[in-house]
Write a protein that holds these residues in place. Structure first.
Motif, PDB file in Angstrom:
ATOM      1  N   LEU A 143     -13.544  49.606 -15.814  1.00 47.41           N
ATOM      2  CA  LEU A 143     -14.123  49.063 -17.033  1.00 47.41           C
ATOM      3  C   LEU A 143     -14.354  50.196 -18.020  1.00 47.41           C
ATOM      4  CD1 LEU A 143     -16.749  46.590 -15.552  1.00 47.41           C
ATOM      5  CD2 LEU A 143     -14.435  46.090 -16.351  1.00 47.41           C
ATOM      6  N   ASP A 144     -14.045  49.942 -19.271  1.00 51.75           N
ATOM      7  CA  ASP A 144     -14.248  50.923 -20.326  1.00 51.75           C
ATOM      8  C   ASP A 144     -15.751  51.128 -20.508  1.00 51.75           C
ATOM      9  OD1 ASP A 144     -14.236  52.474 -22.590  1.00 51.75           O
ATOM     10  OD2 ASP A 144     -12.846  51.199 -23.698  1.00 51.75           O
ATOM     11  N   ARG A 145     -16.201  52.353 -20.439  1.00 49.98           N
ATOM     12  CA  ARG A 145     -17.624  52.679 -20.507  1.00 49.98           C
ATOM     13  C   ARG A 145     -18.126  52.923 -21.930  1.00 49.98           C
ATOM     14  NH1 ARG A 145     -20.490  50.518 -17.453  1.00 49.98           N
ATOM     15  NH2 ARG A 145     -19.048  49.749 -15.957  1.00 49.98           N
ATOM     16  N   ARG A 146     -17.284  52.725 -22.929  1.00 48.75           N
ATOM     17  CA  ARG A 146     -17.766  52.881 -24.306  1.00 48.75           C
ATOM     18  C   ARG A 146     -18.899  51.895 -24.560  1.00 48.75           C
ATOM     19  NH1 ARG A 146     -13.933  51.443 -28.338  1.00 48.75           N
ATOM     20  NH2 ARG A 146     -13.030  50.105 -26.767  1.00 48.75           N
ATOM     21  N   ASP A 147     -19.751  52.264 -25.491  1.00 53.55           N
ATOM     22  CA  ASP A 147     -20.876  51.396 -25.832  1.00 53.55           C
ATOM     23  C   ASP A 147     -20.382  50.069 -26.389  1.00 53.55           C
ATOM     24  OD1 ASP A 147     -22.715  53.297 -25.074  1.00 53.55           O
ATOM     25  OD2 ASP A 147     -22.868  54.159 -27.080  1.00 53.55           O
ATOM     26  N   LEU A 148     -21.129  49.031 -26.068  1.00 55.74           N
ATOM     27  CA  LEU A 148     -20.830  47.714 -26.622  1.00 55.74           C
ATOM     28  C   LEU A 148     -21.300  47.667 -28.070  1.00 55.74           C
ATOM     29  CD1 LEU A 148     -21.945  45.499 -23.612  1.00 55.74           C
ATOM     30  CD2 LEU A 148     -19.616  46.131 -24.239  1.00 55.74           C
ATOM     31  N   GLU A 149     -20.543  46.998 -28.889  1.00 52.36           N
ATOM     32  CA  GLU A 149     -20.897  46.886 -30.306  1.00 52.36           C
ATOM     33  C   GLU A 149     -22.097  45.955 -30.471  1.00 52.36           C
ATOM     34  OE1 GLU A 149     -18.876  45.117 -34.373  1.00 52.36           O
ATOM     35  OE2 GLU A 149     -17.598  45.679 -32.698  1.00 52.36           O
ATOM     36  N   GLU A 150     -23.046  46.386 -31.289  1.00 57.29           N
ATOM     37  CA  GLU A 150     -24.202  45.536 -31.573  1.00 57.29           C
ATOM     38  C   GLU A 150     -23.915  44.715 -32.824  1.00 57.29           C
ATOM     39  OE1 GLU A 150     -28.144  46.675 -31.389  1.00 57.29           O
ATOM     40  OE2 GLU A 150     -27.923  47.789 -29.528  1.00 57.29           O
ATOM     41  N   VAL A 151     -24.139  43.435 -32.712  1.00 63.61           N
ATOM     42  CA  VAL A 151     -23.868  42.502 -33.812  1.00 63.61           C
ATOM     43  C   VAL A 151     -25.180  41.860 -34.237  1.00 63.61           C
ATOM     44  CG1 VAL A 151     -22.633  40.400 -34.454  1.00 63.61           C
ATOM     45  CG2 VAL A 151     -21.561  42.048 -32.909  1.00 63.61           C
ATOM     46  N   TYR A 152     -25.362  41.785 -35.546  1.00 65.44           N
ATOM     47  CA  TYR A 152     -26.561  41.127 -36.072  1.00 65.44           C
ATOM     48  C   TYR A 152     -26.247  39.666 -36.338  1.00 65.44           C
ATOM     49  CZ  TYR A 152     -30.448  39.839 -39.047  1.00 65.44           C
ATOM     50  OH  TYR A 152     -31.532  39.199 -39.584  1.00 65.44           O
ATOM     51  N   ASP A 153     -26.882  38.802 -35.568  1.00 64.64           N
ATOM     52  CA  ASP A 153     -26.742  37.363 -35.751  1.00 64.64           C
ATOM     53  C   ASP A 153     -27.973  36.707 -35.124  1.00 64.64           C
ATOM     54  OD1 ASP A 153     -26.050  34.731 -36.040  1.00 64.64           O
ATOM     55  OD2 ASP A 153     -24.256  34.825 -34.782  1.00 64.64           O
ATOM     56  N   PRO A 154     -29.021  36.524 -35.919  1.00 67.07           N
ATOM     57  CA  PRO A 154     -30.265  35.966 -35.359  1.00 67.07           C
ATOM     58  C   PRO A 154     -30.105  34.567 -34.772  1.00 67.07           C
ATOM     59  CG  PRO A 154     -30.585  36.683 -37.647  1.00 67.07           C
ATOM     60  CD  PRO A 154     -29.135  36.838 -37.323  1.00 67.07           C
ATOM     61  N   SER A 155     -29.063  33.844 -35.184  1.00 70.41           N
ATOM     62  CA  SER A 155     -28.880  32.485 -34.672  1.00 70.41           C
ATOM     63  C   SER A 155     -28.147  32.450 -33.327  1.00 70.41           C
ATOM     64  CB  SER A 155     -28.106  31.648 -35.699  1.00 70.41           C
ATOM     65  OG  SER A 155     -26.789  32.160 -35.852  1.00 70.41           O
ATOM     66  N   HIS A 156     -27.626  33.587 -32.875  1.00 71.78           N
ATOM     67  CA  HIS A 156     -26.891  33.623 -31.599  1.00 71.78           C
ATOM     68  C   HIS A 156     -27.870  33.469 -30.441  1.00 71.78           C
ATOM     69  CE1 HIS A 156     -24.262  35.028 -28.383  1.00 71.78           C
ATOM     70  NE2 HIS A 156     -23.252  34.787 -29.213  1.00 71.78           N
ATOM     71  N   PRO A 157     -27.506  32.688 -29.417  1.00 67.17           N
ATOM     72  CA  PRO A 157     -28.427  32.462 -28.299  1.00 67.17           C
ATOM     73  C   PRO A 157     -28.787  33.732 -27.514  1.00 67.17           C
ATOM     74  CG  PRO A 157     -26.450  31.092 -28.073  1.00 67.17           C
ATOM     75  CD  PRO A 157     -26.298  31.888 -29.299  1.00 67.17           C
ATOM     76  N   LEU A 158     -27.941  34.744 -27.551  1.00 68.96           N
ATOM     77  CA  LEU A 158     -28.218  35.984 -26.824  1.00 68.96           C
ATOM     78  C   LEU A 158     -28.908  37.043 -27.677  1.00 68.96           C
ATOM     79  CD1 LEU A 158     -24.897  36.388 -24.798  1.00 68.96           C
ATOM     80  CD2 LEU A 158     -27.092  35.525 -24.000  1.00 68.96           C
ATOM     81  N   ALA A 159     -29.211  36.704 -28.918  1.00 61.14           N
ATOM     82  CA  ALA A 159     -29.840  37.683 -29.813  1.00 61.14           C
ATOM     83  C   ALA A 159     -31.253  38.006 -29.334  1.00 61.14           C
ATOM     84  CB  ALA A 159     -29.873  37.140 -31.232  1.00 61.14           C
ATOM     85  N   ASP A 160     -31.606  39.293 -29.472  1.00 57.41           N
ATOM     86  CA  ASP A 160     -32.956  39.711 -29.096  1.00 57.41           C
ATOM     87  C   ASP A 160     -33.914  39.444 -30.262  1.00 57.41           C
ATOM     88  OD1 ASP A 160     -32.342  41.694 -30.904  1.00 57.41           O
ATOM     89  OD2 ASP A 160     -32.215  43.303 -29.427  1.00 57.41           O
ATOM     90  N   GLU A 161     -35.124  39.963 -30.156  1.00 61.00           N
ATOM     91  CA  GLU A 161     -36.127  39.695 -31.194  1.00 61.00           C
ATOM     92  C   GLU A 161     -35.769  40.306 -32.548  1.00 61.00           C
ATOM     93  OE1 GLU A 161     -36.969  43.149 -28.694  1.00 61.00           O
ATOM     94  OE2 GLU A 161     -36.994  41.047 -28.162  1.00 61.00           O
ATOM     95  N   THR A 162     -34.870  41.316 -32.564  1.00 58.99           N
ATOM     96  CA  THR A 162     -34.437  41.906 -33.835  1.00 58.99           C
ATOM     97  C   THR A 162     -33.225  41.183 -34.414  1.00 58.99           C
ATOM     98  OG1 THR A 162     -32.966  43.512 -32.790  1.00 58.99           O
ATOM     99  CG2 THR A 162     -35.271  44.174 -33.122  1.00 58.99           C
ATOM    100  N   GLY A 163     -32.662  40.210 -33.676  1.00 59.40           N
ATOM    101  CA  GLY A 163     -31.511  39.449 -34.157  1.00 59.40           C
ATOM    102  C   GLY A 163     -30.183  40.058 -33.750  1.00 59.40           C
ATOM    103  N   HIS A 164     -30.196  41.042 -32.871  1.00 61.03           N
ATOM    104  CA  HIS A 164     -28.956  41.700 -32.434  1.00 61.03           C
ATOM    105  C   HIS A 164     -28.563  41.250 -31.019  1.00 61.03           C
ATOM    106  CE1 HIS A 164     -30.300  44.490 -35.589  1.00 61.03           C
ATOM    107  NE2 HIS A 164     -29.011  44.735 -35.747  1.00 61.03           N
ATOM    108  N   TYR A 165     -27.278  41.265 -30.764  1.00 60.68           N
ATOM    109  CA  TYR A 165     -26.777  41.074 -29.403  1.00 60.68           C
ATOM    110  C   TYR A 165     -25.583  41.999 -29.202  1.00 60.68           C
ATOM    111  CZ  TYR A 165     -22.867  38.250 -31.134  1.00 60.68           C
ATOM    112  OH  TYR A 165     -21.739  37.830 -31.771  1.00 60.68           O
ATOM    113  N   LYS A 166     -25.277  42.281 -27.936  1.00 61.50           N
ATOM    114  CA  LYS A 166     -24.179  43.190 -27.614  1.00 61.50           C
ATOM    115  C   LYS A 166     -22.890  42.399 -27.474  1.00 61.50           C
ATOM    116  CE  LYS A 166     -26.940  46.770 -25.586  1.00 61.50           C
ATOM    117  NZ  LYS A 166     -26.790  47.899 -26.408  1.00 61.50           N
TER     118      LYS A 166
END
Length: 130
Positions: free
Chosen positions: A64-87
């Motif tokens: 598996l590629d160990r590069r960091d996962l891109e953080e996306v800002y989408d507060p409506s996404h079910p996986l978004a954290d309290e800041t509205g970001h998800y990986k």
């Protein structure tokens, strides 16, 4: 083992390795939008068959590629954290398309070599029958 058999054996191993590579590239492309997905890479290894003294290529262990996962800002996404970001995934479609094209061309080159060896073997058999 004849030289024709050795050549066919080597090209067959190349065909299998490139087919495996294409399978992983297609998995990466199909999961490019899957949150948390990590790009799969497959290395090639040279393996010597001690009985025939022929070197083949095979795929190694999938990593598996160990590069960091891109953080996306989408507060409506079910996986978004309290800041509205998800990986998101770390799949770069341009890299995957380039890898797919390279694997396809390598597969075609191995197939051409396979066909050429088979043709030469058939021509030799025709000459020996005369």
């Amino acid at each position: 083992m004849s030289e024709f058999s050795r050549a066919l054996s080597v090209t067959a191993s190349g065909l299998k390795a490139q087919a495996s590579r294409l399978r992983h590239v297609s998995e990466n492309i199909s999961n490019a939008d899957t949150p948390g997905y990590r790009r799969k890479t497959v290395p090639f290894e040279a393996v010597r068959d001690l009985q025939t003294d022929v070197e083949h290529v095979r795929t190694g262990r999938v990593t598996l590629d160990r590069r960091d996962l891109e953080e996306v800002y989408d507060p409506s996404h079910p996986l978004a954290d309290e800041t509205g970001h998800y990986k998101s995934s770390n799949v770069d479609l341009m890299v995957e398309i380039a890898d797919a094209r390279e694997a396809q061309r390598s597969y075609e080159a191995n197939l051409k070599m396979f066909e050429q060896t088979r043709s030469m073997s058939a021509s030799l058999m025709d000459l020996l029958r005369r």
